[in-house]
Design a protein around this motif. Structure first.
Motif, PDB file in Angstrom:
ATOM      1  N   GLY A 140      39.479  -2.283  35.756  1.00 61.19           N
ATOM      2  CA  GLY A 140      40.471  -0.944  35.695  1.00 61.19           C
ATOM      3  C   GLY A 140      40.562  -0.521  34.422  1.00 61.19           C
ATOM      4  N   ALA A 141      39.891  -0.831  33.272  1.00 58.84           N
ATOM      5  CA  ALA A 141      40.253   0.224  32.083  1.00 58.84           C
ATOM      6  C   ALA A 141      38.976   0.442  31.301  1.00 58.84           C
ATOM      7  CB  ALA A 141      41.124  -0.699  31.238  1.00 58.84           C
ATOM      8  N   LEU A 142      38.993   1.537  30.851  1.00 54.09           N
ATOM      9  CA  LEU A 142      37.631   1.662  30.128  1.00 54.09           C
ATOM     10  C   LEU A 142      37.625   1.078  28.628  1.00 54.09           C
ATOM     11  CD1 LEU A 142      37.311   5.698  30.103  1.00 54.09           C
ATOM     12  CD2 LEU A 142      35.989   3.866  31.358  1.00 54.09           C
ATOM     13  N   LEU A 143      36.624   0.553  28.075  1.00 57.40           N
ATOM     14  CA  LEU A 143      36.603  -0.218  26.836  1.00 57.40           C
ATOM     15  C   LEU A 143      37.592   0.237  25.685  1.00 57.40           C
ATOM     16  CD1 LEU A 143      35.670  -2.872  25.545  1.00 57.40           C
ATOM     17  CD2 LEU A 143      33.578  -1.453  24.895  1.00 57.40           C
ATOM     18  N   ARG A 144      37.522   1.659  25.549  1.00 60.07           N
ATOM     19  CA  ARG A 144      38.182   2.142  24.448  1.00 60.07           C
ATOM     20  C   ARG A 144      39.890   1.772  24.941  1.00 60.07           C
ATOM     21  NH1 ARG A 144      36.216   6.872  26.798  1.00 60.07           N
ATOM     22  NH2 ARG A 144      37.575   8.133  27.957  1.00 60.07           N
ATOM     23  N   GLU A 145      40.155   1.901  26.045  1.00 57.50           N
ATOM     24  CA  GLU A 145      41.682   1.987  26.443  1.00 57.50           C
ATOM     25  C   GLU A 145      41.868   0.288  26.347  1.00 57.50           C
ATOM     26  OE1 GLU A 145      41.144   2.979  30.417  1.00 57.50           O
ATOM     27  OE2 GLU A 145      41.663   5.311  29.967  1.00 57.50           O
ATOM     28  N   ARG A 146      41.006  -0.538  26.608  1.00 56.60           N
ATOM     29  CA  ARG A 146      41.219  -2.132  26.174  1.00 56.60           C
ATOM     30  C   ARG A 146      41.504  -2.216  24.796  1.00 56.60           C
ATOM     31  NH1 ARG A 146      39.939  -6.363  29.504  1.00 56.60           N
ATOM     32  NH2 ARG A 146      39.806  -5.881  31.500  1.00 56.60           N
ATOM     33  N   TRP A 147      40.778  -1.567  23.900  1.00 60.75           N
ATOM     34  CA  TRP A 147      40.789  -1.754  22.278  1.00 60.75           C
ATOM     35  C   TRP A 147      42.152  -1.401  21.908  1.00 60.75           C
ATOM     36  CZ3 TRP A 147      38.798  -5.648  20.394  1.00 60.75           C
ATOM     37  CH2 TRP A 147      37.373  -6.096  20.570  1.00 60.75           C
ATOM     38  N   ALA A 148      42.514  -0.152  22.613  1.00 61.95           N
ATOM     39  CA  ALA A 148      43.850   0.336  22.038  1.00 61.95           C
ATOM     40  C   ALA A 148      44.779  -0.226  22.563  1.00 61.95           C
ATOM     41  CB  ALA A 148      43.792   1.937  22.862  1.00 61.95           C
ATOM     42  N   ALA A 149      44.729  -1.059  23.712  1.00 59.42           N
ATOM     43  CA  ALA A 149      45.961  -1.922  24.125  1.00 59.42           C
ATOM     44  C   ALA A 149      45.916  -3.172  23.446  1.00 59.42           C
ATOM     45  CB  ALA A 149      45.586  -2.231  25.786  1.00 59.42           C
ATOM     46  N   ARG A 150      44.715  -3.767  23.151  1.00 59.91           N
ATOM     47  CA  ARG A 150      44.578  -4.902  22.111  1.00 59.91           C
ATOM     48  C   ARG A 150      45.353  -4.538  20.873  1.00 59.91           C
ATOM     49  NH1 ARG A 150      45.704  -8.722  22.528  1.00 59.91           N
ATOM     50  NH2 ARG A 150      44.925  -8.577  24.619  1.00 59.91           N
ATOM     51  N   SER A 151      45.114  -3.467  20.271  1.00 63.07           N
ATOM     52  CA  SER A 151      45.725  -2.960  18.963  1.00 63.07           C
ATOM     53  C   SER A 151      47.049  -2.891  18.997  1.00 63.07           C
ATOM     54  CB  SER A 151      45.089  -1.733  18.302  1.00 63.07           C
ATOM     55  OG  SER A 151      45.822  -1.214  17.332  1.00 63.07           O
ATOM     56  N   ARG A 152      47.582  -2.317  20.074  1.00 60.23           N
ATOM     57  CA  ARG A 152      49.244  -2.268  20.094  1.00 60.23           C
ATOM     58  C   ARG A 152      49.705  -3.674  20.325  1.00 60.23           C
ATOM     59  NH1 ARG A 152      47.299   1.905  23.423  1.00 60.23           N
ATOM     60  NH2 ARG A 152      47.783   0.643  25.379  1.00 60.23           N
ATOM     61  N   SER A 153      48.990  -4.379  21.270  1.00 62.39           N
ATOM     62  CA  SER A 153      49.674  -5.738  21.421  1.00 62.39           C
ATOM     63  C   SER A 153      49.546  -6.713  20.156  1.00 62.39           C
ATOM     64  CB  SER A 153      48.751  -6.514  22.374  1.00 62.39           C
ATOM     65  OG  SER A 153      49.302  -7.966  22.488  1.00 62.39           O
ATOM     66  N   PHE A 154      48.735  -6.557  19.512  1.00 62.37           N
ATOM     67  CA  PHE A 154      48.472  -7.246  18.190  1.00 62.37           C
ATOM     68  C   PHE A 154      49.524  -6.656  16.987  1.00 62.37           C
ATOM     69  CE2 PHE A 154      45.334  -9.002  14.722  1.00 62.37           C
ATOM     70  CZ  PHE A 154      46.251 -10.136  14.338  1.00 62.37           C
ATOM     71  N   ARG A 155      49.772  -5.453  16.986  1.00 63.05           N
ATOM     72  CA  ARG A 155      50.620  -4.778  15.925  1.00 63.05           C
ATOM     73  C   ARG A 155      52.130  -5.241  16.579  1.00 63.05           C
ATOM     74  NH1 ARG A 155      53.395  -0.317  17.079  1.00 63.05           N
ATOM     75  NH2 ARG A 155      51.664   0.451  18.337  1.00 63.05           N
ATOM     76  N   ARG A 156      52.473  -5.249  17.718  1.00 62.54           N
ATOM     77  CA  ARG A 156      53.722  -5.483  18.082  1.00 62.54           C
ATOM     78  C   ARG A 156      54.025  -6.974  17.785  1.00 62.54           C
ATOM     79  NH1 ARG A 156      52.506  -2.986  23.560  1.00 62.54           N
ATOM     80  NH2 ARG A 156      53.031  -0.744  23.316  1.00 62.54           N
ATOM     81  N   ALA A 157      53.158  -7.833  18.017  1.00 68.99           N
ATOM     82  CA  ALA A 157      53.150  -9.312  17.783  1.00 68.99           C
ATOM     83  C   ALA A 157      53.367  -9.596  16.211  1.00 68.99           C
ATOM     84  CB  ALA A 157      52.069 -10.037  18.346  1.00 68.99           C
ATOM     85  N   VAL A 158      52.895  -8.973  15.494  1.00 73.66           N
ATOM     86  CA  VAL A 158      53.174  -8.940  13.840  1.00 73.66           C
ATOM     87  C   VAL A 158      54.402  -8.564  13.472  1.00 73.66           C
ATOM     88  CG1 VAL A 158      52.134  -8.031  11.567  1.00 73.66           C
ATOM     89  CG2 VAL A 158      50.524  -8.985  13.344  1.00 73.66           C
ATOM     90  N   GLU A 159      54.670  -7.187  14.082  1.00 69.71           N
ATOM     91  CA  GLU A 159      55.871  -6.609  13.836  1.00 69.71           C
ATOM     92  C   GLU A 159      57.307  -7.344  14.153  1.00 69.71           C
ATOM     93  OE1 GLU A 159      56.079  -2.854  15.570  1.00 69.71           O
ATOM     94  OE2 GLU A 159      54.712  -1.957  14.048  1.00 69.71           O
ATOM     95  N   GLU A 160      56.998  -8.162  15.478  1.00 68.40           N
ATOM     96  CA  GLU A 160      58.233  -8.962  15.959  1.00 68.40           C
ATOM     97  C   GLU A 160      58.388 -10.209  15.018  1.00 68.40           C
ATOM     98  OE1 GLU A 160      58.359 -12.130  19.842  1.00 68.40           O
ATOM     99  OE2 GLU A 160      57.489 -10.093  20.121  1.00 68.40           O
ATOM    100  N   GLN A 161      57.028 -10.815  14.622  1.00 69.36           N
ATOM    101  CA  GLN A 161      57.189 -11.796  13.761  1.00 69.36           C
ATOM    102  C   GLN A 161      58.099 -11.608  12.228  1.00 69.36           C
ATOM    103  OE1 GLN A 161      56.708 -14.918  14.641  1.00 69.36           O
ATOM    104  NE2 GLN A 161      56.297 -14.087  16.690  1.00 69.36           N
TER     105      GLN A 161
END
Length: 185
Positions: free
Chosen positions: A102-123
């Motif tokens: 359901g998603a292009l590879l570049r979209e998956r990497w962008a989502a992965r980056s956002r998720s990782f950044r949010r997790a770090v910011e949350e901590q």
């Protein structure tokens, strides 16, 4: 027993925040904004580099998979058969231009980056609210690395399987005049 303790701890923390105030000052707020902006840039750049490296590796992998399948077809159909492999451009389009789950590879990497950044910011935010020391906040951030590493490994594994399937499909389409059909087992 756990719930009253949790409520008491939460109440104490909230009282501490209310006593100190919700904003430690404009200078602190500016530093935190700068920190989070810097984190966003870091993770965006990291995701871009990972995406580019992964894309090139996947296209190379798809090319080798197509060549291997062409050899297998030649062995089954006969050595004199004119078996062709899809060009690099066609494989690049098949691997990178078709969605995987359901998603292009570049979209998956962008989502992965956002998720990782949010997790770090949350901590970081949790550590700041709890009044943690820099070492404690760093430990909190380090604690999320194993899960993030697993997410990246899953993304790469999915992308590799996608590249393999797209290479096979493109090779079959390229040689449909030699094949009566394809049976998946």
């Amino acid at each position: 027993e756990v719930l009253p303790d949790l409520r008491a701890r939460l109440a104490a923390r909230l009282e501490n925040i209310a006593t100190r105030g919700f904003d430690a000052g404009p200078a602190t707020t500016a530093r935190l904004r700068f920190l989070f902006r810097d984190l966003r840039n870091f993770f965006d750049d990291l995701a871009r580099r990972m995406r580019l490296e992964t894309e090139e590796s996947l296209v190379d992998y798809a090319t080798s998979q197509a060549a291997q399948l062409a050899r297998d077809i030649r062995r089954e159909v006969g050595r004199l058969a004119s078996v062709t492999t899809p060009g690099t451009g066609a494989l690049r389009q098949a691997v990178l231009g078709r969605p995987l789950n359901g998603a292009l590879l570049r979209e998956r990497w962008a989502a992965r980056s956002r998720s990782f950044r949010r997790a770090v910011e949350e901590q970081i935010r949790i550590g700041l609210v709890e009044g943690g020391t820099p070492d404690e906040i760093i430990r909190r951030v380090r604690a999320i690395w194993p899960a993030q590493r697993r997410h990246v490994a899953n993304t790469v594994g999915t992308a590799v399987r996608h590249a393999q399937n797209q290479a096979r499909q493109a090779t079959y389409e390229e040689n449909e005049d030699l094949l009566r059909g394809v049976m998946w087992t």
